[in-house]
Design an enzyme around this catalytic site. Structure first.
Site, PDB file in Angstrom:
ATOM      1  N   CYS A  53       0.760  -1.215   0.090  1.00 34.15           N
ATOM      2  CA  CYS A  53      -0.018  -0.039  -0.009  1.00 34.15           C
ATOM      3  C   CYS A  53       0.752   1.297   0.096  1.00 34.15           C
ATOM      4  O   CYS A  53       0.380   2.436  -0.052  1.00 34.15           O
ATOM      5  CB  CYS A  53      -0.865  -0.003   1.221  1.00 34.15           C
ATOM      6  SG  CYS A  53      -1.714  -1.543   1.466  1.00 34.15           S
ATOM      7  N   HIS A  77      -3.464   6.670   2.394  1.00 38.11           N
ATOM      8  CA  HIS A  77      -4.061   5.408   1.909  1.00 38.11           C
ATOM      9  C   HIS A  77      -5.437   5.025   2.541  1.00 38.11           C
ATOM     10  O   HIS A  77      -5.497   5.116   3.789  1.00 38.11           O
ATOM     11  CB  HIS A  77      -2.906   4.198   2.287  1.00 38.11           C
ATOM     12  CG  HIS A  77      -3.320   3.082   2.228  1.00 38.11           C
ATOM     13  ND1 HIS A  77      -4.069   2.541   1.169  1.00 38.11           N
ATOM     14  CD2 HIS A  77      -3.460   1.756   2.991  1.00 38.11           C
ATOM     15  CE1 HIS A  77      -4.291   0.941   1.236  1.00 38.11           C
ATOM     16  NE2 HIS A  77      -3.971   0.613   2.511  1.00 38.11           N
ATOM     17  N   ASN A  95     -10.255  -0.786   0.348  1.00 40.78           N
ATOM     18  CA  ASN A  95      -8.858  -0.821   0.625  1.00 40.78           C
ATOM     19  C   ASN A  95      -8.400  -1.388  -0.920  1.00 40.78           C
ATOM     20  O   ASN A  95      -8.527  -2.527  -1.011  1.00 40.78           O
ATOM     21  CB  ASN A  95      -8.425  -1.460   1.756  1.00 40.78           C
ATOM     22  CG  ASN A  95      -6.900  -1.612   1.777  1.00 40.78           C
ATOM     23  OD1 ASN A  95      -6.296  -1.138   0.768  1.00 40.78           O
ATOM     24  ND2 ASN A  95      -6.203  -1.863   3.003  1.00 40.78           N
TER      25      ASN A  95
HETATM   26  O1  UT7 Z   1      -3.969  -2.077   3.657  1.00 43.84           O
HETATM   27  C1  UT7 Z   1      -3.003  -2.170   4.653  1.00 43.84           C
HETATM   28  C2  UT7 Z   1      -3.422  -1.502   5.814  1.00 43.84           C
HETATM   29  N1  UT7 Z   1      -4.611  -2.266   6.431  1.00 43.84           N
HETATM   30  C3  UT7 Z   1      -4.986  -1.644   7.355  1.00 43.84           C
HETATM   31  O2  UT7 Z   1      -4.704  -0.765   7.739  1.00 43.84           O
HETATM   32  C4  UT7 Z   1      -6.078  -2.433   8.259  1.00 43.84           C
HETATM   33  C5  UT7 Z   1      -5.978  -2.021   9.831  1.00 43.84           C
HETATM   34  N2  UT7 Z   1      -7.057  -2.732  10.607  1.00 43.84           N
HETATM   35  C6  UT7 Z   1      -8.383  -2.569  10.398  1.00 43.84           C
HETATM   36  O3  UT7 Z   1      -8.746  -1.838   9.609  1.00 43.84           O
HETATM   37  C7  UT7 Z   1      -9.230  -3.273  11.563  1.00 43.84           C
HETATM   38  O4  UT7 Z   1      -8.431  -3.930  12.462  1.00 43.84           O
HETATM   39  C8  UT7 Z   1     -10.473  -4.239  11.030  1.00 43.84           C
HETATM   40  C9  UT7 Z   1     -11.090  -3.282  10.360  1.00 43.84           C
HETATM   41  C10 UT7 Z   1      -9.265  -5.247  10.108  1.00 43.84           C
HETATM   42  C11 UT7 Z   1     -10.948  -5.050  12.085  1.00 43.84           C
HETATM   43  O5  UT7 Z   1     -11.511  -4.035  13.033  1.00 43.84           O
HETATM   44  P1  UT7 Z   1     -11.225  -4.361  14.753  1.00 43.84           P
HETATM   45  O6  UT7 Z   1     -11.971  -3.555  15.184  1.00 43.84           O
HETATM   46  O7  UT7 Z   1      -9.452  -4.329  14.784  1.00 43.84           O
HETATM   47  O8  UT7 Z   1     -11.908  -5.745  14.789  1.00 43.84           O
HETATM   48  P2  UT7 Z   1     -11.325  -7.032  15.292  1.00 43.84           P
HETATM   49  O9  UT7 Z   1     -10.365  -7.755  14.502  1.00 43.84           O
HETATM   50  O10 UT7 Z   1     -10.552  -6.803  16.725  1.00 43.84           O
HETATM   51  O11 UT7 Z   1     -12.478  -8.028  15.611  1.00 43.84           O
HETATM   52  C12 UT7 Z   1     -13.503  -7.826  16.552  1.00 43.84           C
HETATM   53  C13 UT7 Z   1     -14.439  -8.736  16.530  1.00 43.84           C
HETATM   54  C14 UT7 Z   1     -14.029 -10.251  16.594  1.00 43.84           C
HETATM   55  O12 UT7 Z   1     -15.049 -10.974  17.359  1.00 43.84           O
HETATM   56  P3  UT7 Z   1     -14.850 -11.344  18.674  1.00 43.84           P
HETATM   57  O13 UT7 Z   1     -13.429 -12.227  18.835  1.00 43.84           O
HETATM   58  O14 UT7 Z   1     -14.511 -10.122  19.507  1.00 43.84           O
HETATM   59  O15 UT7 Z   1     -15.670 -12.098  19.161  1.00 43.84           O
HETATM   60  C15 UT7 Z   1     -14.099 -10.587  15.175  1.00 43.84           C
HETATM   61  O16 UT7 Z   1     -14.386 -12.124  14.778  1.00 43.84           O
HETATM   62  O17 UT7 Z   1     -15.145  -8.578  15.291  1.00 43.84           O
HETATM   63  C16 UT7 Z   1     -15.111  -9.739  14.556  1.00 43.84           C
HETATM   64  N3  UT7 Z   1     -15.325  -9.507  13.046  1.00 43.84           N
HETATM   65  C17 UT7 Z   1     -16.336  -9.331  12.480  1.00 43.84           C
HETATM   66  N4  UT7 Z   1     -17.609  -9.244  12.814  1.00 43.84           N
HETATM   67  C18 UT7 Z   1     -18.505  -9.018  11.827  1.00 43.84           C
HETATM   68  C19 UT7 Z   1     -14.148  -9.460  12.267  1.00 43.84           C
HETATM   69  N5  UT7 Z   1     -14.663  -9.309  11.154  1.00 43.84           N
HETATM   70  C20 UT7 Z   1     -15.911  -9.167  11.275  1.00 43.84           C
HETATM   71  C21 UT7 Z   1     -16.788  -9.249   9.978  1.00 43.84           C
HETATM   72  N6  UT7 Z   1     -18.175  -8.921  10.476  1.00 43.84           N
HETATM   73  N7  UT7 Z   1     -16.437  -8.946   8.981  1.00 43.84           N
END
Ligand code: UT7
Length: 314
Positions: free
Chosen positions: A114, A241, A271
């Protein structure tokens, strides 16, 4: 050359639009979750167009909009981590599609995920001579590397391409800042190696990358302001980005900056990795937001972990 001038911009996104509701039919997710955690509403997905085709269409758009004299093009750089082939480079394929294959051109790809478009701008600034043009393209078909059963990644990414025709300039400011940390664990997509012939799906430790991203954008902005002696008030736009609106809003809140400076179009495209910054610049240009002598900061960050930033004048 002291700096660069962007002469024109263009972009292309595949016509197939996949909404959050469409994805909720395939994996356990919802429009509400995706919008509140990322800001993304739609993403464009390629059905049968490869990275070089998207790159070509974005470059053609930039050439046509800027009425560019293609005889002056000396460099074609394509930033991508999803090339059509291992070799030849996507840039060479784009050169042929543009009908520039009989011209003296240096064409090559940059893989910095990215950060690729910003790295490319920073590289080309050191190469361009007077009266020479370069086409810098960010192009990705990430959908072919996604596990469509993995809700943690499939909701985030989209396909697209953005392009800029650039010339060297002694009249335009230019400051750059580039970095990487040699991290193989947080964000990767494994390919064919001596020990591993499987080609896997994209993996990302979202939380880890989120923290890294906020820090990388902050460091980049501070570094460019300190090099240039400018304040954030003197910067017209910051184009990050387009990964997640929460990353970008963390940054403007921390810097107590005007949110209106931080352009976002991730709601429509998701993204698109190396394509996201040139697609954003192209849409800003189309919307008439970009005016001569405005000062713009672009910040890319991603797998590697890499980050790259540039401060230039429009
Ligand atoms: O291009 C390269 C750069 N990339 C980035 O900058 C991405 C950076 N990261 C992010 O944007 C975020 O970390 C995400 C959007 C990928 C994820 O958001 P988050 O708030 O960090 O969520 P998480 O991974 O901590 O997950 C929280 C909960 C989990 O459930 P539990 O373990 O709390 O029960 C996940 O299993 O949300 C769950 N979850 C979802 N639920 C519904 C993960 N993906 C989904 C989904 N729909 N699509």
């Amino acid at each position: 050359m002291k700096g660069i001038k962007i002469l024109s911009t263009g972009h292309y996104a595949p016509s197939k639009v996949v909404s959050n509701d469409d994805l909720a039919k395939v994996v356990d997710t919802s429009d509400e979750w995706i919008k509140s955690r990322t800001g993304i509403a739609n993403r464009h997905i390629s059905v049968d167009q490869n990275t070089s085709e998207l790159a070509y269409l974005a470059a053609k758009d930039a050439i046509e909009k800027g009425k560019i004299d293609t005889a002056k093009i000396k460099y074609i750089l394509v930033a991508t981590f999803t090339p059509d082939d291992y070799t030849p480079s996507t840039a060479c394929i784009v050169q042929k599609k543009l009908g520039l294959n009989d011209q003296e051109i240096m064409a090559f790809d940059i893989n910095a995920a990215c950060s690729g478009f910003v790295y490319s701008l920073n590289i080309i600034k050191g190469m361009l001579q007077k009266d020479e043009y370069a086409i810098i393209i960010g192009s990705e078909v990430i959908s072919k590397l996604i596990d469509w059963q993995d809700r943690g990644t499939c909701i985030l990414f989209g396909d697209g391409a953005g392009a800029a025709v650039v010339e060297g300039s002694d009249e335009h400011l230019f400051y750059s800042y580039n970095n990487s940390t040699g991290n193989e664990e947080a964000l990767y997509c494994k390919g064919r190696t001596f020990n591993n012939i499987s080609e896997g799906y994209l993996y990302m430790d979202g939380r880890e990358v989120f923290k890294f991203a906020v820090d990388a954008i902050n460091k980049s902005i501070q570094n460019l302001l300190s090099q240039s002696g400018l304040t954030l008030d003197e910067i017209d736009y910051v184009v990050c980005h387009q990964a997640n609106y929460r990353i970008i809003s963390h940054v403007y809140k921390k810097l107590k900056a005007d949110p209106g400076k931080f352009f976002m179009n991730l709601q429509e495209y998701g993204n698109t990795s190396a394509a996201s910054i040139p697609m954003a610049l192209s849409e800003m240009n189309e919307q008439g937001l970009l005016k001569e002598n405005q000062k713009i900061i672009c910040v890319g960050f991603g797998s590697g972990l890499t980050w790259g930033a540039t401060l230039f004048e429009w």
